[in-house]
Scaffold this active site. Structure first.
Site, mmCIF file in Angstrom:
data_model
loop_
_atom_site.group_PDB
_atom_site.id
_atom_site.type_symbol
_atom_site.label_atom_id
_atom_site.label_comp_id
_atom_site.label_asym_id
_atom_site.label_seq_id
_atom_site.Cartn_x
_atom_site.Cartn_y
_atom_site.Cartn_z
ATOM 1 N N GLU A 100 37.164 33.469 42.302
ATOM 2 C CA GLU A 100 37.407 34.695 41.753
ATOM 3 C C GLU A 100 36.175 34.828 40.921
ATOM 4 O O GLU A 100 35.494 34.001 40.281
ATOM 5 C CB GLU A 100 38.368 34.599 40.450
ATOM 6 C CG GLU A 100 38.638 36.146 40.293
ATOM 7 C CD GLU A 100 40.002 36.188 38.997
ATOM 8 O OE1 GLU A 100 40.232 35.145 38.525
ATOM 9 O OE2 GLU A 100 40.313 37.042 38.322
ATOM 10 N N GLY A 118 37.610 29.212 31.376
ATOM 11 C CA GLY A 118 38.389 28.262 30.938
ATOM 12 C C GLY A 118 39.188 27.375 32.048
ATOM 13 O O GLY A 118 39.331 26.132 31.926
ATOM 14 N N MET A 138 41.338 28.561 36.103
ATOM 15 C CA MET A 138 41.634 29.206 37.327
ATOM 16 C C MET A 138 42.858 29.096 37.851
ATOM 17 O O MET A 138 43.285 27.879 38.347
ATOM 18 C CB MET A 138 40.384 29.403 38.170
ATOM 19 C CG MET A 138 40.537 30.142 39.458
ATOM 20 S SD MET A 138 40.399 31.889 39.206
ATOM 21 C CE MET A 138 41.514 32.625 40.395
ATOM 22 N N GLU A 139 43.907 30.142 38.221
ATOM 23 C CA GLU A 139 45.185 30.163 38.703
ATOM 24 C C GLU A 139 45.348 29.930 40.275
ATOM 25 O O GLU A 139 46.392 30.225 40.933
ATOM 26 C CB GLU A 139 45.769 31.317 38.474
ATOM 27 C CG GLU A 139 45.258 32.707 39.050
ATOM 28 C CD GLU A 139 44.361 33.556 38.289
ATOM 29 O OE1 GLU A 139 43.732 32.736 37.405
ATOM 30 O OE2 GLU A 139 44.086 34.740 38.538
ATOM 31 N N ASN A 140 44.344 29.500 40.890
ATOM 32 C CA ASN A 140 44.478 29.203 42.454
ATOM 33 C C ASN A 140 45.894 28.627 42.750
ATOM 34 O O ASN A 140 46.592 27.680 42.102
ATOM 35 C CB ASN A 140 43.586 28.278 42.793
ATOM 36 C CG ASN A 140 41.971 28.334 42.188
ATOM 37 O OD1 ASN A 140 41.401 29.332 42.479
ATOM 38 N ND2 ASN A 140 41.774 27.174 41.523
ATOM 39 N N GLU A 148 47.645 30.005 33.115
ATOM 40 C CA GLU A 148 47.424 29.735 34.253
ATOM 41 C C GLU A 148 48.545 29.718 35.087
ATOM 42 O O GLU A 148 48.849 30.105 36.288
ATOM 43 C CB GLU A 148 46.394 28.487 34.683
ATOM 44 C CG GLU A 148 45.394 28.570 33.999
ATOM 45 C CD GLU A 148 44.427 29.755 33.977
ATOM 46 O OE1 GLU A 148 44.467 30.819 35.151
ATOM 47 O OE2 GLU A 148 43.516 30.237 33.137
ATOM 48 N N HIS A 200 50.316 33.110 36.100
ATOM 49 C CA HIS A 200 49.601 33.828 36.901
ATOM 50 C C HIS A 200 50.171 33.631 38.230
ATOM 51 O O HIS A 200 50.295 34.480 39.099
ATOM 52 C CB HIS A 200 48.237 33.620 37.103
ATOM 53 C CG HIS A 200 47.267 34.122 36.221
ATOM 54 N ND1 HIS A 200 47.130 35.435 36.271
ATOM 55 C CD2 HIS A 200 46.193 33.686 35.537
ATOM 56 C CE1 HIS A 200 46.232 35.928 35.485
ATOM 57 N NE2 HIS A 200 45.539 34.865 35.062
ATOM 58 N N GLU A 209 45.640 40.199 34.437
ATOM 59 C CA GLU A 209 45.241 39.477 33.136
ATOM 60 C C GLU A 209 45.726 39.789 31.874
ATOM 61 O O GLU A 209 46.215 39.225 31.088
ATOM 62 C CB GLU A 209 43.765 39.493 33.122
ATOM 63 C CG GLU A 209 42.916 38.837 34.051
ATOM 64 C CD GLU A 209 43.252 37.258 34.222
ATOM 65 O OE1 GLU A 209 43.780 36.799 33.390
ATOM 66 O OE2 GLU A 209 43.011 36.807 35.043
HETATM 67 N N1 PHE Z 1 41.254 34.344 36.078
HETATM 68 C C1 PHE Z 1 41.086 33.339 35.256
HETATM 69 C C2 PHE Z 1 42.238 33.279 34.226
HETATM 70 O O1 PHE Z 1 42.081 34.137 33.245
HETATM 71 C C3 PHE Z 1 39.681 33.463 34.596
HETATM 72 C C4 PHE Z 1 38.604 33.231 35.600
HETATM 73 C C5 PHE Z 1 37.891 34.622 36.125
HETATM 74 C C6 PHE Z 1 38.133 32.049 36.130
HETATM 75 C C7 PHE Z 1 36.823 34.318 37.008
HETATM 76 C C8 PHE Z 1 36.987 32.026 36.965
HETATM 77 C C9 PHE Z 1 36.331 33.074 37.355
HETATM 78 O O2 PHE Z 1 43.112 32.799 34.254
HETATM 79 ZN ZN ZN Z 2 44.132 34.796 33.609
#
Ligand code: PHE
Ligand code: ZN
Length: 883
Positions: free
Chosen positions: A127, A268, A270-272, A305, A308, A327
């Site tokens: 992301e 912080g 990432m929600e992969n 996360e 998400h 978000e």
């Molecule tokens: N999508 C992540 C979150 O808010 C934040 C994020 C954005 C991490 C871009 C990495 C790069 O949970």
């Molecule tokens: Zn988020």
């Protein structure tokens, strides 16, 4: 060469993709400097019939090795490949398979986007647009595909191989020292949710039985040796999974859920899908290494996360303009989770404090943008507090306007209607309109208009008519590209408090009386008249901070003191105190700026004494009541020609005054709250520690020897990081020998532990003394510091620029110069981190003229530098723009 500014990406220009990708098969051979990526994409035209549209895939810094279409190598005239793009001008009519082989160098990836190495671990961050740094792709969130990922590596280098989904095969590669793993994720997802990890990682395992009885394996992977610090993250994950089932009916959907902690990470976490990657700061915790605040943040981020998975992954965003769709909604969900687990009032006050300290300032300055921006130059710069925290407030207002039941019905509809799809904000809001038959057209302005609305409320009592009239006027200030605004829909929770502290029954003279004591202001000016109000009540408006606005009420200090001690709404009790204290602080800062003296206000400290003595209040709430408004709160209220040194002095003066006036009571409470049993992180214990340490902090603010000694004793005697850090942080604000001794001791104790040494960096960065800048410059050369690690940079440099208003805003401009030079030095390696640091200048226009001029000069210095990243040049340009 820097030519004309690139054209922005505009929401209005959105077009659906010409091609869809049904499946992606990746085959990745990990190598420190030459990782080979084979991608097989099954493509199909989005629309039937007509001549096929050219196929243009995104790339960034890629080296193409080979390309084949339906098994046949393409000849050079059939495609154009550059580092940043792959174009096939005349693709076949129907579906086809495209096989692409590229190579990349993970060790050279200092941006920490795409496939990179954190220490010896291979990991990915896709992301927003990192996947294009791994392979050529339609790297946009409305292209959702089913991914199968095969990874191979030497067993020595990467004994653990992970990717999204479920593991379907693994084994050794005969005749080599390599092994492989194949992961399959059955849920279609956009490329930004792709992840893979390879390395030597230890793992802690847990289990969770979902509400329909499926067993899910939970795994947290960390650096070997850190397993004992995963317990809190694991417990938080289970709580989050259960909460999403009970509160939103959302169940987890794969057989396994993994979290990997890495030490080099830009954000912080990432929600992969199925494979969250975390900054290790937000995973690792034990009583000895983490503070209560760290524990809270870990719980909130793990939950965020996880949430998400439904709000972001199952339903994703059509395009990056819709970022708040995932978000804002997910922040709202994690705030509610924390409120349910702990104290709702304490959570709300903490969230609003953060919102005001960061988002309100962003919204009032040159970087202001709507919750859903209409255009961007660099999407990485829109992971902002406006998109996240104001985005959460907008969802909260929907719930306030519709009520809990209809809100839940709207969420349910959203989940069923859009599951498996990429949605827009309009589609989200439509679900709530459909379940409630409310007209939410005007409400959409919250997504498109930037700026914090201001509401002026004037109440008047009519004794003869026994009525109370409330006049409300709203304005929305101009913001970049938005000189004039439309009136907003503002839900205002209200109470009219009688002399006995009880709420009076609300009955509107005209029109239907609101069922939930919420007034809806939707016109520029509106009046409400309440009947059967015999005696003048005290107005309690915007209870629970029902709308993210600036509220101005014509209330006397007596009324505010009454609310501070009697209001049935805990948020407004706290707010009344904040308002009283802020009024005094603004007056004092102005006086100090012009060489005058600060006024004291014994009635304020008297009211605080009453709060401190009230045994019925929860300690965490009392701690918040005792916390003097922040420098940003005071500066915001002053509004222009701000002198940060005067603001600091006013605040320090009030803190010393409270500490002095309430000395005996604070000391008494400090003693009575002493920990009796072993350290625990339940909400009650956390609350007691927070009040006890707030008492200590106020005592130390007086500078009295006894208090300094008390803090030094607590520092040495502490059996947990919370108490140790609280003592050190109170001490570090005083120029006393105990500070130096304790800082040295702290370094000696924790020198092997980078996350703890970050606390040591941060404490020194916020010392409000002229020597701090030199201290920071020296610390950048310390062996434990590194510009390559985002956590180190944030702990030292961002902490200074964002947390030390007085020294960042030194009158000689040296603070600005240092930050600007650091931005330029960082930019070549990690543009995202550099751009975030530069946004510390977001409020430069409200400074007094001399500082304003120096800040301007530093910003110009950055803006005219040669070969800036798009990230930094975007922030510099907007920060300097005139409108
Ligand atoms: N999508 C992540 C979150 O808010 C934040 C994020 C954005 C991490 C871009 C990495 C790069 O949970
Ligand atoms: Zn988020």
């Amino acid at each position: 060469m820097r030519t004309e500014e690139a054209r922005p990406v505009r929401l209005a220009d959105y077009r659906p993709p010409d091609w869809q990708v049904d499946t992606v098969d990746l085959d990745i051979a990990l190598d420190p400097t030459a990782t080979r990526v084979r991608a097989k994409l099954n493509l199909r035209p989005s629309a039937d019939g007509g001549p096929p549209a050219p196929l243009t895939l995104d790339g960034e810094g890629l080296v193409l090795r080979s390309i084949a279409l339906d098994g046949t190598a393409l000849s050079p005239e059939q495609y154009v490949a550059t580092a940043d793009r792959l174009t096939i001008a005349q693709p076949p009519q129907g579906p086809f398979a495209l096989e692409i082989e590229t190579v990349l160098d993970p060790s050279a990836n200092t941006e920490l986007s795409g496939l990179y190495r954190s220490g010896t671990i291979y990991c990915t961050q896709c992301e927003a647009e990192g996947f294009r740094r791994i392979t050529y792709f339609l790297d946009r969130p409305d292209v959702m595909a089913v991914y199968t990922t095969r990874i191979e590596a030497t067993k020595a280098q990467a004994p653990v191989l992970l990717a999204n989904g479920n593991l379907i095969a693994a084994g050794d590669i005969a005749g080599t020292d390599c092994h492989f793993a194949v992961w399959h994720d059955p849920f279609p997802k956009p490329s930004y949710l792709f992840a893979m990890v390879g390395g030597n990682l230890a793992c802690v395992e847990g289990r969770f039985r979902t509400m329909s009885g499926r067993d899910v394996t939970l795994r947290i992977y960390v650096e070997p040796g850190k397993e004992s610090r995963c317990g809190h993250a694991m417990a938080s994950l289970k709580r989050a999974m259960r909460w999403d089932e009970t509160e939103f009916g959302r169940e987890y959907d794969l057989d396994i859920f993994m979290i990997v902690a890495v030490s080099d990470f830009n954000m912080g976490a990432m929600e992969n899908k199925g494979l969250n990657i975390f900054n290790d700061k937000y995973v690792l915790a034990s009583a000895e290494t983490a503070t209560d605040a760290d524990f809270d943040r870990i719980e909130a981020i793990v939950a965020h996360e996880y949430f998400h998975n439904w709000t972001g992954n199952r339903i994703t965003c059509r395009d990056w303009f819709q970022l708040c769709l995932k978000e804002g909604l997910t922040v709202f969900r994690d705030q509610e989770f924390t409120a349910d687990l702990r104290s709702r009032a304490v959570e709300r006050i903490s969230d609003v404090r953060a919102l005001r300290a960061h988002q309100f300032d962003e919204d009032a300055g040159p970087l202001a943008h709507p919750v859903r921006p209409a255009q961007y130059h660099e999407i990485n710069n829109f992971y902002t507090t406006t998109v996240y925290e104001k985005g959460a407030e907008v969802v909260r207002m929907l719930k306030t306007l519709l009520g809990a039941q209809k809100f839940r019905a709207g969420m349910d509809l959203y989940f069923t209607r859009h599951d498996g799809r990429a949605a827009t904000v309009e589609e989200f809001v439509q679900c709530f309109a459909d379940v409630s038959s409310a007209d939410l057209a005007q409400f959409m302005l919250w997504y498109s208009q930037a700026g914090t609305p201001e509401v002026v409320a004037t109440g008047s009592h009519d004794a003869a008519r026994k009525s109370y009239r409330l006049d409300l006027v709203q304005t929305v200030p101009a913001s970049p590209d938005q000189p004039s605004k439309e009136p907003m829909v503002i839900p205002l929770a209200i109470g009219l408090v009688g002399a006995d502290g009880r709420d009076l029954p609300l009955k509107l003279s005209e029109g239907a009386t609101p069922d939930r004591a919420v007034l809806t202001l939707s016109k520029p000016a509106q009046s409400f008249v309440f009947a059967d109000i015999a005696a003048p009540p005290v107005l309690s408006l915007n209870r629970g901070f029902s709308a993210p606005i600036k509220l101005v009420v014509n209330q006397s200090a007596d009324e505010l003191r009454f609310l501070a001690t009697r209001d049935g709404d805990a948020f407004n009790r706290w707010q009344a105190f904040q308002t009283l204290a802020t009024q005094l602080l603004v007056e004092n800062a102005k006086a100090l700026r012009t060489g005058g003296t600060a006024r004291t206000e014994s009635r304020l400290t008297d009211a605080l004494r009453a709060v401190l003595a009230d045994g019925t209040l929860e300690p965490a709430f009392v701690a918040l009541m005792l916390t003097v408004p922040g420098e940003a709160d005071i500066a915001r209220e002053i509004g222009r020609d701000v002198d940060p040194a005067a603001v600091f002095a006013a605040r320090a003066g009030l803190r010393a005054r409270v500490g002095g006036d309430l000395g005996a009571e604070l000391l008494e409470r400090y003693g009575s709250l002493a920990q009796t049993g072993p350290y625990a992180v339940d909400a009650a214990s956390v609350g007691r520690r927070s009040l006890r340490n707030t008492c200590l902090d106020l005592l130390v603010a007086t500078g009295h020897r006894d208090s300094i000694c008390l803090a030094a004793r607590q520092y040495h005697a502490a059996d947990n990081m919370t108490d140790r850090m609280a003592a050190l942080s109170a001490l570090s604000l005083c120029d006393v020998p105990e500070r130096g001794e304790a800082l040295e001791d702290f370094y000696g104790r924790y020198r092997g532990d980078p996350l703890i040494i970050d606390k040591w960096f941060s404490l020194q960065a916020v010392i409000p003394e002229p020597g701090t800048l030199d201290r920071i410059k020296a610390l950048t050369r310390h062996g434990a510091f590194s510009f390559a690690n985002p956590n180190r940079v944030r702990a030292l440099i961002h902490a200074f620029a964002l947390g030390n208003h007085k020294e960042f805003n030194r009158p000689d401009g040296a603070g600005y110069d240092f930050v600007a030079d650091t931005v330029l030095a960082l930019d070549g390696k990690n543009p995202q981190l550099a751009a975030r640091l530069l946004s510390a200048f977001k409020s430069w226009r409200v400074l007094e003229p001399a500082r304003r001029q120096r800040a301007h000069a530093s910003l110009m210095h950055v803006a005219i530098a040669y070969s800036l990243s798009p990230d930094v040049s975007d922030i510099a340009r907007r920060a300097l723009s005139e409108n």
